[in-house]
Design a protein around this motif. Structure first.
Motif, PDB file in Angstrom:
ATOM      1  N   LYS A 235       0.806  -1.221   0.000  1.00 47.63           N
ATOM      2  CA  LYS A 235       0.000   0.000   0.000  1.00 47.63           C
ATOM      3  C   LYS A 235       0.841   1.275   0.000  1.00 47.63           C
ATOM      4  CE  LYS A 235      -4.036  -1.783   2.420  1.00 47.63           C
ATOM      5  NZ  LYS A 235      -4.580  -1.927   3.780  1.00 47.63           N
ATOM      6  N   CYS A 236       2.144   1.137  -0.002  1.00 47.77           N
ATOM      7  CA  CYS A 236       2.974   2.342   0.123  1.00 47.77           C
ATOM      8  C   CYS A 236       2.743   3.287  -1.049  1.00 47.77           C
ATOM      9  CB  CYS A 236       4.446   1.944   0.200  1.00 47.77           C
ATOM     10  SG  CYS A 236       5.552   3.357   0.209  1.00 47.77           S
ATOM     11  N   PHE A 237       2.505   4.539  -0.725  1.00 50.56           N
ATOM     12  CA  PHE A 237       2.272   5.559  -1.760  1.00 50.56           C
ATOM     13  C   PHE A 237       3.580   6.164  -2.256  1.00 50.56           C
ATOM     14  CE2 PHE A 237      -2.227   7.150  -0.356  1.00 50.56           C
ATOM     15  CZ  PHE A 237      -2.739   5.894  -0.657  1.00 50.56           C
ATOM     16  N   GLU A 238       4.681   5.745  -1.679  1.00 49.30           N
ATOM     17  CA  GLU A 238       5.974   6.310  -2.060  1.00 49.30           C
ATOM     18  C   GLU A 238       5.946   7.838  -1.924  1.00 49.30           C
ATOM     19  OE1 GLU A 238       7.301   4.340  -5.802  1.00 49.30           O
ATOM     20  OE2 GLU A 238       5.634   3.006  -5.344  1.00 49.30           O
ATOM     21  N   CYS A 239       5.412   8.274  -0.823  1.00 48.87           N
ATOM     22  CA  CYS A 239       5.290   9.720  -0.625  1.00 48.87           C
ATOM     23  C   CYS A 239       6.539  10.299   0.020  1.00 48.87           C
ATOM     24  CB  CYS A 239       4.079  10.036   0.242  1.00 48.87           C
ATOM     25  SG  CYS A 239       4.221   9.491   1.951  1.00 48.87           S
ATOM     26  N   GLY A 240       7.266   9.475   0.744  1.00 45.00           N
ATOM     27  CA  GLY A 240       8.452   9.959   1.437  1.00 45.00           C
ATOM     28  C   GLY A 240       8.158  10.563   2.795  1.00 45.00           C
ATOM     29  N   GLY A 241       6.907  10.623   3.166  1.00 45.91           N
ATOM     30  CA  GLY A 241       6.526  11.269   4.428  1.00 45.91           C
ATOM     31  C   GLY A 241       7.204  10.671   5.642  1.00 45.91           C
ATOM     32  N   ILE A 322       1.760   9.168  11.994  1.00 48.11           N
ATOM     33  CA  ILE A 322       0.871  10.238  11.543  1.00 48.11           C
ATOM     34  C   ILE A 322       1.088  10.553  10.071  1.00 48.11           C
ATOM     35  CG2 ILE A 322       0.379  12.703  11.817  1.00 48.11           C
ATOM     36  CD1 ILE A 322       0.881  12.190  14.834  1.00 48.11           C
ATOM     37  N   ALA A 323       2.342  10.582   9.646  1.00 46.23           N
ATOM     38  CA  ALA A 323       2.631  10.992   8.267  1.00 46.23           C
ATOM     39  C   ALA A 323       2.226   9.951   7.244  1.00 46.23           C
ATOM     40  CB  ALA A 323       4.116  11.305   8.114  1.00 46.23           C
ATOM     41  N   CYS A 324       2.296   8.684   7.595  1.00 42.08           N
ATOM     42  CA  CYS A 324       2.063   7.664   6.582  1.00 42.08           C
ATOM     43  C   CYS A 324       0.575   7.560   6.268  1.00 42.08           C
ATOM     44  CB  CYS A 324       2.576   6.306   7.027  1.00 42.08           C
ATOM     45  SG  CYS A 324       2.279   5.065   5.748  1.00 42.08           S
ATOM     46  N   PRO A 325       0.214   7.775   5.017  1.00 40.37           N
ATOM     47  CA  PRO A 325      -1.209   7.704   4.666  1.00 40.37           C
ATOM     48  C   PRO A 325      -1.779   6.296   4.796  1.00 40.37           C
ATOM     49  CG  PRO A 325       0.136   8.249   2.724  1.00 40.37           C
ATOM     50  CD  PRO A 325       1.064   8.185   3.900  1.00 40.37           C
ATOM     51  N   THR A 326      -0.925   5.288   4.779  1.00 37.01           N
ATOM     52  CA  THR A 326      -1.472   3.930   4.794  1.00 37.01           C
ATOM     53  C   THR A 326      -0.907   3.083   5.936  1.00 37.01           C
ATOM     54  OG1 THR A 326       0.188   3.273   3.179  1.00 37.01           O
ATOM     55  CG2 THR A 326      -1.948   3.929   2.315  1.00 37.01           C
ATOM     56  N   LYS A 327      -0.394   3.738   6.943  1.00 37.51           N
ATOM     57  CA  LYS A 327       0.044   3.074   8.173  1.00 37.51           C
ATOM     58  C   LYS A 327       1.092   1.979   7.959  1.00 37.51           C
ATOM     59  CE  LYS A 327      -2.396   6.014  10.180  1.00 37.51           C
ATOM     60  NZ  LYS A 327      -1.764   7.144   9.437  1.00 37.51           N
ATOM     61  N   ILE A 328       2.136   2.390   7.246  1.00 37.18           N
ATOM     62  CA  ILE A 328       3.293   1.494   7.122  1.00 37.18           C
ATOM     63  C   ILE A 328       4.375   2.108   7.992  1.00 37.18           C
ATOM     64  CG2 ILE A 328       4.762   0.280   5.480  1.00 37.18           C
ATOM     65  CD1 ILE A 328       2.862   1.220   3.278  1.00 37.18           C
ATOM     66  N   ASP A 329       4.030   2.396   9.227  1.00 38.66           N
ATOM     67  CA  ASP A 329       4.933   3.103  10.116  1.00 38.66           C
ATOM     68  C   ASP A 329       5.652   2.111  11.014  1.00 38.66           C
ATOM     69  OD1 ASP A 329       2.048   2.920  10.935  1.00 38.66           O
ATOM     70  OD2 ASP A 329       3.031   3.187  12.873  1.00 38.66           O
TER      71      ASP A 329
HETATM   72  S1  SF4 Z   1       4.914   7.415   4.699  1.00 33.10           S
HETATM   73 FE1  SF4 Z   1       3.986   5.430   4.269  1.00 33.10          FE
HETATM   74  S2  SF4 Z   1       3.228   5.626   2.188  1.00 33.10           S
HETATM   75 FE2  SF4 Z   1       4.703   7.287   2.489  1.00 33.10          FE
HETATM   76  S3  SF4 Z   1       6.668   6.449   1.773  1.00 33.10           S
HETATM   77 FE3  SF4 Z   1       6.533   6.075   3.974  1.00 33.10          FE
HETATM   78  S4  SF4 Z   1       5.691   4.002   4.128  1.00 33.10           S
HETATM   79 FE4  SF4 Z   1       5.270   4.725   2.058  1.00 33.10          FE
END
Ligand code: SF4
Ligand code: SF4
Ligand code: SF4
Lengths: 345, 676
Positions: A235-241, A322-329
């Motif tokens: 589910k990672c959006f590759e946002c970098g958050g 908090i930053a991860c939109p899909t909870k891959i924290d």
């Molecule tokens: S914050 Fe979540 S969605 Fe964004 S890059 Fe990191 S793991 Fe992926």
């Protein structure tokens, strides 16, 4: 050095900060929109928010900014150093961030000294505040990276209601406090008791425990297969958050900007979760598959960081949650890691 | 260090973010944690929204073309030149020989002024913007069925939906924050249905993925509705009380049995029935669509079919239940709301309505043109034919975004005057006679309206680079120079005028937006709290209308010479014609080169390997790029992102138009692929 311990009445806080501001840019937690808190230059000291949530934005950007001009090259062969040497005092820093900085110091300053970080670090005084009310996302308590610290801080404050319990832990902190010693007094027994009270209650409320060591052992045992990383990263959006917000992530890239006959070199935050991060000549992408990048992020924090810098690449600040939109924290993944590894024996 | 709360300049999610300003320039970005859309997250574009602002290639001075070179000039000279040329063209050829392209990237205030400039100063309704190429079908289709062409729900309501039906939207890549809530809903047990010929990322999480043939959406939706009726899943009460024209719609619907539809779409009849049940039987069902529905010659029909589906099941007018067109650009909703369209003033008030015209005339103090103006593609056509003499383009790049680029290029070259007002020298500007440097989102004030109709303030963080100016200031100066005084002290005064003239924005004033995180229209009065979801007790137009629609195949089916279907779209790390992303280090690095997705079995037939370079040709042109072999595309279909000027997908696309709203069929055309 054993921290010097003092008491500062809240009534005197603004006076103290005002004095500090005469010599330095004062950065503090101020209200943004709705419940947002942002760290910015303090215009009006009374706007500083003291009733703070636990999770504040990281102060990493003051030492390692997202966009940092490094130097200018002029066609006359002249090089102009653009290093920032602003003197800053940052009020309201979180303990997890202070701990993170002690690790960033190792990263940036052990061996080769990164001059940009070094300059900013030397010029910055941190006044941290012990967290009284951890949020559900934080898990510093189990890692000894917060909510209060024994060492590593410049000045650490504990909120005792009408006054702060002040601990001074570094020469920089010492100078920030001692030059205004008339504002502080020695703590009495009652102060210690109150401080202990806050200590206990913040300990009691910091309930989330995530064992980074346990996760490390699980990974090292080989029980965590690539399928797990595939499942985590799908589910990672590759946002970098997660990287941008993590006080212990240091990926950067540099770029040159050509303004006529001036070339400016800029350092920018980057993220290992971008597939272009490891792009090779000829368009080869060694980490094109997303799971490889996710896996590496966790390996860096749980395996390589301890190996290289003798500490985990995570202080449990909860910002990636908090930053991860899909909870891959960090917290969620370790929880899932344990469940998965557990179910597979 | 200062932190300025503003809105992301990329997509219609409208994430709230802080720009970090150190020593007068932007040093970073951070998300707003309390923002109702992004809740502390951003996508890769938002996180990197700061870098292009100070890019060396920003336009810093007005430029006038002299033979083959661009001469740096002062504002007075540039605007004086434009003003005298426009006046002359207007005098000789009439106001309708001039057209204006406004911008979904600019603020509401700027779009309002631009449409005022077109109508009150030039005296033409020839104003349009890129919504023509994306959601004009929505604006048209939903105006006739519901009376209001916008997302009916709020983004955060998605989290509580039970069934999510996504058709023709690559949501993870193009509306990441919407996808964030979709994931949350799935986590809570919602069912996800995805209909898309491509195996988009979201499809991996769907409970059922329908890969219908490109351009058969109407048939698919009709099939679903047919089986809803057949299985008695219609919300009869809703249809009776809240809608009209059901009977004539039903007559056509009868023909679309799942078996017939299977023949058209390639979707198994049982899957059609299954989707019908999944969608109809849950009360909190949300339907989402985007370009996959709208960019067809049947764009309006597709939209009407979607509207019919939600009316049939009564899935509208409630929280977490509705029809949700996901708008692309940061302010494409606002640009439409402000009437940067040839047939309406702000708030979708028709120019042909004399009462409306009289109202605008009273405030603007001039006579206004009655006839609807030209749409984007008609402007290009008229320019090609030499009937349109001047075009003023603000913040758009039609050379890369319009279909059939060769034709667009030729048309632009034939103009007597082309003015381009932008932040970078884009591809279109290369044909301009005058280029005006505009300020970027970080250098001005105003408002953007996101896809959930949330009007939010953007705030100036730094001074404009060089001599560039905010678009609204440029319009005001030009207008005043042309003899029509536009005198506003700030964007808040412009919004005050909008509120006066526009019922749905009646209560939108900057001081109300200054605290909190925006207001959602309709917001008719200053004490109105805004509207999180639409059509609660009645539709905007009163009764919802069932519009009978029939399946019409795409304009250009594959044939012997061009045996494959080309579909186009966007990718995650790039935005439209990449004037901004292409100047952002990490965004540019993600996908620096154009590519074409080819299915492995097609690749085998064509004897091409991954990353081989290929030539792709349609009736209209040909481009070269590398093949990316993937099962994302079905056999017989290829996909090219339209971002790249070195291999512009739109050199190939078909300019055939939807008859009603004139949106081109960017999603289907016939091509051949040859190895090189
Ligand atoms: S914050 Fe979540 S969605 Fe964004 S890059 Fe990191 S793991 Fe992926
Ligand atoms: S990994 Fe997450 S929880 Fe750990 S320090 Fe980084 S942001 Fe904080
Ligand atoms: S989701 Fe859209 S609005 Fe939000 S950060 Fe990404 S591009 Fe910007």
């Amino acid at each position: 050095m054993k921290p010097t311990e003092l008491i500062l009445y809240k009534d005197h806080l603004s006076y103290w900060l005002r004095q500090l501001r005469k010599e330095r840019e004062l950065i503090g937690p101020l209200r943004g929109e709705e419940t947002d808190i942002v760290f910015k230059s303090v215009e009006n000291i009374h706007d500083i928010v003291l009733d703070l949530p636990a999770i504040l934005p990281t102060v990493k950007e003051f030492l390692f900014p997202q966009y940092e001009p490094m130097f200018k090259y002029l066609m006359t062969d002249e090089v102009v150093d653009l290093r920032d040497n602003t003197k800053r005092v940052i009020f309201g820093v979180r303990s997890c961030d202070v701990t993170a900085l002690t690790l960033l110091d190792k990263f940036f300053l052990d061996g080769y000294k990164d001059p940009f970080y070094e300059e900013r670090r030397n010029e910055t005084v941190l006044i941290s505040i012990v967290c009284g009310r951890p949020e559900p996302e934080c898990f510093c308590a189990g890692l000894n990276t917060g909510p209060y610290l024994e060492k590593g801080f410049d000045v650490q404050l504990t909120d005792l209601g009408d006054r702060f319990f002040v601990q001074v832990g570094s020469p920089k902190g010492h100078s920030a406090v001692m030059r205004f010693s008339f504002l502080f007094r020695k703590p009495y027994k009652a102060d210690y008791e109150d401080q202990y009270e806050v200590f206990l209650s913040s300990k009691a409320t910091s309930q989330k425990r995530i064992s980074l060591e346990g996760a490390r052992q699980l990974i090292l045992s080989g029980k965590v297969k690539d399928d797990f990383w595939r499942m985590i990263s799908d589910k990672c959006f590759e946002c970098g958050g997660c990287v941008y917000q993590c006080p212990l992530c240091t990926c950067f890239t540099v770029t040159d900007r050509v303004f006529g006959d001036i070339i400016e070199r800029v350092r920018l935050w980057d993220a290992c979760l971008f597939k272009g991060f490891t792009r090779l000549a000829g368009g080869i992408l060694p980490n094109e598959e997303r799971y490889l990048r996710t896996k590496r992020w966790f390996y860096h924090k749980l395996i390589y960081y301890p190996d290289a810098l003798n500490g985990f690449g995570c202080v449990g600040c909860g910002r990636c949650t908090i930053a991860c939109p899909t909870k891959i924290d960090m917290a969620s993944v370790i929880t899932r890691l344990k469940v998965t590894a557990g179910s597979e024996g | 260090m200062d932190k300025i709360l503003t809105v992301c300049p990329y997509c219609g999610c409208g994430c709230g973010l802080y720009l970090h300003v150190e020593n007068g320039s932007i040093s970073g970005v951070s998300p707003s944690r309390s923002h109702p859309v992004n809740r502390g997250s951003l996508c890769i574009k938002g996180w990197n929204a700061h870098e292009f602002v100070t890019h060396p290639e920003r336009l810093r001075y007005p430029l006038i073309r002299e033979d083959s070179y661009l001469r740096k000039v002062g504002w007075d000279e540039a605007l004086g030149f434009i003003s005298s040329r426009l006046k002359k063209i207007k005098k000789i050829h009439g106001p309708d020989s001039i057209s204006i392209i406004s911008s979904a990237k600019c603020t509401n205030e700027e779009n309002y002024l631009m449409m005022k400039f077109a109508r009150a100063v030039i005296g033409t309704n020839n104003i349009d913007h890129c919504a023509r190429l994306c959601h004009s079908s929505t604006v048209g289709g939903l105006a006739t069925t519901f009376g209001s062409g916008a997302m009916t729900n709020s983004i955060s309501e998605i989290a509580d939906a039970k069934t999510l039906f996504v058709i023709g939207s690559n949501t993870i890549e193009q509306h990441p924050m919407v996808a964030m809530y979709i994931f949350e809903a799935i986590e809570k047990g919602a069912t996800l249905i995805v209909a898309d010929p491509r195996k988009i990322r979201l499809a991996e999480f769907s409970h059922i993925h329908l890969r219908h043939r490109c351009g058969t959406d109407t048939a698919l939706l009709m099939g679903i509705m047919n089986s809803i009726v057949a299985e008695g899943l219609v919300d009869i009460d809703f249809v009776k009380k809240r809608t009209e024209n059901f009977d004539s719609f039903r007559k056509i619907l009868k023909r679309y049995t799942p078996d017939v539809v299977e023949g058209i779409t390639g979707i198994h009849a049982d899957d059609i029935r299954k989707v019908a049940r999944l969608y109809a039987m849950e009360k909190r069902s949300m339907l989402f669509y985007s370009m996959g529905i709208t960019q067809h010659i049947t764009g309006v029909d597709n939209v009407k079919a979607c509207a019919n589906l939600v009316m049939l099941t009564g899935h509208i007018g409630l929280p977490s239940s509705g029809l949700n067109p996901l708008r692309g650009q940061n302010n494409v909703q606002g640009a439409c709301d402000m009437g940067a369209l040839p047939d309406v003033y702000s708030g979708y008030q028709f120019v042909k309505d004399p009462i409306v015209r009289r109202k605008f005339k009273r405030i603007w103090g001039v006579n206004l043109p009655e006839k609807s103006g030209l749409t984007m593609m008609e402007m290009v056509e008229k320019a090609y034919k030499g009937e349109l003499k001047a075009m003023y383009i603000m913040g758009e790049n039609p050379l890369l975004s319009n279909p059939y680029s060769d034709y667009t290029r030729e048309a632009l070259q034939r103009l007597e005057l082309l003015v381009v007002q932008d932040i970078f020298l884009n591809e279109t500007a290369q044909y301009a006679d005058v280029i005006l440097p505009a300020a970027s989102f970080a250098e001005k004030d105003g408002t953007f309206t996101n896809t959930e109709r949330r009007i939010q303030l953007i705030r100036k963080a730094t001074a404009p680079v060089g001599e560039s100016k905010p678009d609204w200031e440029i319009i005001c100066e030009l207008s005043s120079m042309m003899g029509y005084e536009m005198n506003y002290r700030g964007t808040y005064e412009i919004m005050e005028e909008v509120a006066l003239l526009t019922p749905i924005y009646g209560g939108i004033l900057h001081h109300r937006l200054n605290t909190g995180l925006g207001l959602q229209w309709p917001c008719p009065s200053t004490d109105h709290p805004g509207t999180p979801y639409l059509h609660r007790k009645k539709f905007a137009r009163g009764l919802g209308t069932f519009m009978p629609v029939d399946f019409i195949p795409p304009d250009e089916p594959p044939n012997d010479e061009f045996p494959m279907i080309l579909t186009t779209g966007r990718i995650y790390s790039r935005y439209h014609t990449t004037t901004m992303c292409g100047r952002t280090t990490v965004l540019e690095r993600e996908e620096p080169e154009p590519f074409i997705e080819v299915n492995p079995s097609d690749a085998e037939k064509l004897k091409i390997k991954n990353r081989d370079s290929v030539k792709v040709t349609s009736k209209r042109g040909s481009i070269r790029l590398n093949a990316y072999i993937t099962t994302t595309v079905p056999e017989g279909t290829v996909f090219i992102p339209f971002h790249y000027s070195v291999a512009p997908a739109n050199a190939l696309t078909n300019p055939a138009l939807d008859p009603e709203v004139k949106i081109p069929e960017l999603k289907v055309c016939a091509v051949k692929v040859e190895p090189l």
